[in-house]
Enzyme design. Structure first.
Site, PDB file in Angstrom:
ATOM      1  CD  GLU A 148      36.979  23.348 -46.593  1.00  0.00           C
ATOM      2  OE1 GLU A 148      38.055  23.065 -47.521  1.00  0.00           O
ATOM      3  OE2 GLU A 148      37.794  22.633 -45.473  1.00  0.00           O
ATOM      4  CG  ASP A 149      40.316  20.634 -50.700  1.00  0.00           C
ATOM      5  OD1 ASP A 149      39.357  21.018 -49.837  1.00  0.00           O
ATOM      6  OD2 ASP A 149      40.632  19.853 -50.439  1.00  0.00           O
ATOM      7  CE  LYS A 165      37.405  10.968 -49.506  1.00  0.00           C
ATOM      8  NZ  LYS A 165      38.823  10.498 -48.266  1.00  0.00           N
ATOM      9  CG  ASP A 215      47.424  17.560 -49.331  1.00  0.00           C
ATOM     10  OD1 ASP A 215      46.557  17.073 -48.768  1.00  0.00           O
ATOM     11  OD2 ASP A 215      48.207  17.258 -47.814  1.00  0.00           O
ATOM     12  CG  ASP A 250      37.194  13.288 -44.489  1.00  0.00           C
ATOM     13  OD1 ASP A 250      37.535  12.360 -45.826  1.00  0.00           O
ATOM     14  OD2 ASP A 250      36.580  12.006 -44.239  1.00  0.00           O
ATOM     15  CG  PHE A 288      43.465   9.580 -48.838  1.00  0.00           C
ATOM     16  CD1 PHE A 288      42.875  10.479 -47.736  1.00  0.00           C
ATOM     17  CD2 PHE A 288      44.536  10.389 -49.516  1.00  0.00           C
ATOM     18  CE1 PHE A 288      43.622  11.621 -47.135  1.00  0.00           C
ATOM     19  CE2 PHE A 288      44.866  11.117 -48.723  1.00  0.00           C
ATOM     20  CZ  PHE A 288      44.171  12.331 -48.389  1.00  0.00           C
ATOM     21  CB  VAL A 289      40.664  11.164 -53.988  1.00  0.00           C
ATOM     22  CG1 VAL A 289      39.818  10.271 -54.408  1.00  0.00           C
ATOM     23  CG2 VAL A 289      39.815  12.174 -52.809  1.00  0.00           C
ATOM     24  CE  LYS A 322      50.079  24.472 -47.016  1.00  0.00           C
ATOM     25  NZ  LYS A 322      50.778  22.853 -46.359  1.00  0.00           N
ATOM     26  NE  ARG A 344      48.472  21.294 -50.541  1.00  0.00           N
ATOM     27  CZ  ARG A 344      47.527  20.924 -50.100  1.00  0.00           C
ATOM     28  NH1 ARG A 344      46.006  20.846 -49.969  1.00  0.00           N
ATOM     29  NH2 ARG A 344      48.232  20.408 -48.347  1.00  0.00           N
TER      30      ARG A 344
END
Ligand code: PRP
Ligand code: 7HP
Length: 179
Positions: free
Chosen positions: A98-99, A130, A158, A102, A151-152, A42, A164
């Site tokens: 993608e958001d 990242k 989320d 990682d 961590f964001v 999501k 979100r």
């Protein structure tokens, strides 16, 4: 500012400007071609919604939802498809949106999976990268921001399915993560 937020890493304005630039660059690169934007649910939904409104090329969308098989096996790169694409991508110019990248495991799986479906081309656009967390090599074509290993949340990302909807990218107060 939301009371659980410790600091804002990327403001609404910074994101808006960068998304506009990415849209212009992608529009130039895909000039006169039709692009199938594949959003990974999501987290990517808000970025995708803003990005596609900055594209001047002919665009259509499809979506996938994937999940890693739990933390114990995450390093194996095993990914489960929760929602697959609606249609074939054979012969299409596909852009994965993608958001965040990682470890890279999700994207590595997605790239291998989608390549096997014979698209005409396959590229990747991520809002955040990242690199300090990377465990596998993935070739990203468009990156919004490279961020440190923190961590964001916000703008689609989320923590435990929350935050979100924040319009910026932020780091939460430590007590929020500790529950
Ligand atoms: C996040 C993010 C990427 C993935 C990146 O998704 O949207 O898909 O993790 O991590 P990786 O590079 O270590 O594989 P998540 O599984 O949290 O689902 P969500 O998008 O529904 O939040
Ligand atoms: C996944 C993820 N989700 C939210 N915030 C982050 O920093 C993340 N990294 N990987």
């Amino acid at each position: 500012m939301h009371p659980d937020v410790q600091k804002i890493l990327l403001s609404e304005e910074q994101i808006r400007e960068r998304v506009k630039e990415l849209g212009q660059q992608i529009s130039q690169d895909y000039h006169a071609r039709e692009v199938l934007v594949v959003g990974i649910l999501k987290g990517a939904m808000i970025f995708l919604a803003d990005l596609v409104r900055n594209l001047s090329v002919s665009t259509y969308f499809d979506f996938m939802a994937v999940s890693s098989y739990g933390s114990g096996t995450k390093s194996s790169g095993a990914v489960r498809i929760l929602k697959d694409l609606d249609k074939s991508i054979e012969g299409k110019h596909v852009l994965i949106v993608e958001d965040i990248v990682d470890t890279g495991l999700t994207l590595k799986y997605l790239v291998e999976n989608l390549k096997s479906r014979n698209p005409e081309s396959l590229k990747i656009c991520t809002l955040l990268d990242k690199p300090d967390r990377r465990t596998v090599d993935v070739q990203v074509d468009y990156t919004g921001f490279t961020i440190p290993n923190e961590f964001v949340v916000g703008y689609g990302l989320d923590f435990d399915e929350r935050y979100r909807n924040l319009p910026y990218i932020a780091v939460l107060k430590p007590e929020v993560y500790q529950g």
